[in-house]
Write a protein that holds these residues in place. Sequence first.
Motif, PDB file in Angstrom:
ATOM      1  N   CYS A   1     -17.909   6.004   5.832  1.00  0.00           N
ATOM      2  CA  CYS A   1     -18.194   5.030   6.892  1.00  0.00           C
ATOM      3  C   CYS A   1     -19.707   4.928   7.076  1.00  0.00           C
ATOM      4  CB  CYS A   1     -17.520   5.442   8.201  1.00  0.00           C
ATOM      5  SG  CYS A   1     -15.726   5.506   8.136  1.00  0.00           S
TER       6      CYS A   1
ATOM      7  N   LEU B   1      -9.596   9.543   5.454  1.00  0.00           N
ATOM      8  CA  LEU B   1      -8.749   8.361   5.435  1.00  0.00           C
ATOM      9  C   LEU B   1      -9.399   7.273   6.289  1.00  0.00           C
ATOM     10  CD1 LEU B   1      -5.269  10.105   5.971  1.00  0.00           C
ATOM     11  CD2 LEU B   1      -6.364   9.487   3.804  1.00  0.00           C
ATOM     12  N   PRO B   2      -8.987   6.029   6.130  1.00  0.00           N
ATOM     13  CA  PRO B   2      -9.549   4.972   6.986  1.00  0.00           C
ATOM     14  C   PRO B   2      -9.293   5.255   8.462  1.00  0.00           C
ATOM     15  CG  PRO B   2      -8.370   4.018   5.125  1.00  0.00           C
ATOM     16  CD  PRO B   2      -8.072   5.482   5.104  1.00  0.00           C
ATOM     17  N   ASN B   3     -10.228   4.824   9.311  1.00  0.00           N
ATOM     18  CA  ASN B   3     -10.056   5.004  10.751  1.00  0.00           C
ATOM     19  C   ASN B   3      -8.800   4.294  11.243  1.00  0.00           C
ATOM     20  OD1 ASN B   3     -12.474   6.375  10.750  1.00  0.00           O
ATOM     21  ND2 ASN B   3     -13.647   4.759  11.761  1.00  0.00           N
TER      22      ASN B   3
ATOM     23  N   CYS C   1       2.784   4.211  13.489  1.00  0.00           N
ATOM     24  CA  CYS C   1       2.294   3.576  12.273  1.00  0.00           C
ATOM     25  C   CYS C   1       3.151   4.038  11.105  1.00  0.00           C
ATOM     26  CB  CYS C   1       0.820   3.864  12.030  1.00  0.00           C
ATOM     27  SG  CYS C   1       0.455   5.407  11.198  1.00  0.00           S
TER      28      CYS C   1
ATOM     29  N   ASP D   1       2.145   4.059   7.701  1.00  0.00           N
ATOM     30  CA  ASP D   1       1.399   4.685   6.616  1.00  0.00           C
ATOM     31  C   ASP D   1       0.095   5.255   7.155  1.00  0.00           C
ATOM     32  OD1 ASP D   1       0.160   5.446   4.297  1.00  0.00           O
ATOM     33  OD2 ASP D   1      -0.098   3.400   3.504  1.00  0.00           O
TER      34      ASP D   1
ATOM     35  N   THR E   1      -2.241   6.676   5.586  1.00  0.00           N
ATOM     36  CA  THR E   1      -3.384   6.425   4.709  1.00  0.00           C
ATOM     37  C   THR E   1      -3.993   5.045   4.961  1.00  0.00           C
ATOM     38  OG1 THR E   1      -2.017   5.524   2.908  1.00  0.00           O
ATOM     39  CG2 THR E   1      -2.383   7.917   2.936  1.00  0.00           C
ATOM     40  N   ASN E   2      -3.329   4.253   5.770  1.00  0.00           N
ATOM     41  CA  ASN E   2      -3.862   2.965   6.237  1.00  0.00           C
ATOM     42  C   ASN E   2      -3.272   2.733   7.623  1.00  0.00           C
ATOM     43  OD1 ASN E   2      -5.212   0.508   6.289  1.00  0.00           O
ATOM     44  ND2 ASN E   2      -3.532  -0.577   5.306  1.00  0.00           N
TER      45      ASN E   2
ATOM     46  N   VAL F   1      -2.300   1.695  11.089  1.00  0.00           N
ATOM     47  CA  VAL F   1      -2.426   0.539  11.974  1.00  0.00           C
ATOM     48  C   VAL F   1      -1.326   0.622  13.033  1.00  0.00           C
ATOM     49  CG1 VAL F   1      -2.366  -1.976  12.167  1.00  0.00           C
ATOM     50  CG2 VAL F   1      -3.378  -0.894  10.132  1.00  0.00           C
TER      51      VAL F   1
END
Length: 391
Positions: free
Chosen positions: A123, A179-181, A228, A230, A232-233, A235
């Motif tokens: 990031c 991993l993504p935020n 959520c 997943d 690893t993504n 949302v």
Amino acid sequence: MCRLHPNYYVMKERQEKFLSKKNEKSEFYNGIYDRYKNPVLTRDSIPLTWCYDLNPETNPYFMERLGVNAVFNAGAIRLNGKYYLVARIEGNDRKSFFGVAESDSPVDGFRFWEKPVLLPDTCPEETNVYDMRLTQHEDGWIYGIFCSESKDTKNNDLSAAVAAAGIVRTKDLKTWERLPNLVTMRSPQQRNVDLLPEFVNGKYAFFTRPMDDFIDTGSGGGVGFGFCDDITNAVIDEEIITSPRRYHTITECKNGEGATPIKTEKGWLHIAHGVRNTAAGLRYVVYVFVTDLKEPWKVIAEPSGMLIGPRGWERVGDVSNVVFCNGAIAEENGNLWIYYASSDTRLHVASTTIDKMLDYAFHTPADPYRSRDCVAQRCDFIDRNLAYLAE
């Protein structure tokens, strides 16, 4: 053989004495938990190699080159019979980072590993990281959920920032995968996010704290909950308010999750924090609530008031009149260790049991929300005590 400044040996001896000091319970009593006299981590816990250039040629006066201001707000976990704290460490430059401290005891002897945690740099806009919660998930990973802070580029105010929930995972607290935020579709900012250690209806379950602004929650109504598919993504489309903010209570200004919720036979035990505003600034305390095992967004017990508030010298520090918890360890024998920081400066420990906490949560009266009703509640309580004494 390398030469070392004489003050190195003085500092080393002083630190060893500090790190080897045994902790003991204080005289504080409320029947719910025990406080310990000494902090478990402070800036004095930091290895000298993190702060001082040990080479007399490049540091002839044995000065701190990279000083540490405070050690606080630690995630906590027990692995292979040892106790681990992933602490927030704030340098003299105001940047926070994480360090792993290990001990054979839950109350003393914590020593940091050789180096702090160097997170993957995924990031580029991220300026600061802090307050990691640790979750040993049933999917086999240990997740660290933390605050990822960056500059609010849409605001000319130099102090304006954006908070997001960063996510990392590990198997050994040594190698971390970034991993993504977390993305929450209806909340501009997130902080104080916890991941439940089990799947709920086959999904990852998060407790959130929706915010409109970096400091103020705005329309954020309290502790939220969302799913959520997943991680690893990650949302979250919809957040349900679980423990709401309420007028003239300890959660009036804002509230949020603390330690990762603990599964008990009666429900998920939450050790959270509540914030109210005062003439002296924001006051943070720790409070408790319990949610349903099958529907963890539903509160089934919430005793009145705070569990832990700052006492005595705990009130003094970088951000005074604050206690904050984002780590606790529940053991198989029922013991519970609550790691709480005071005034954004140092880390303490309190001990109790799961049974005591459940008794506290389910049998302590709830807040009736009006002063007159609170007095009536207390008078009824006194009457029952007087009647019992008269038997």
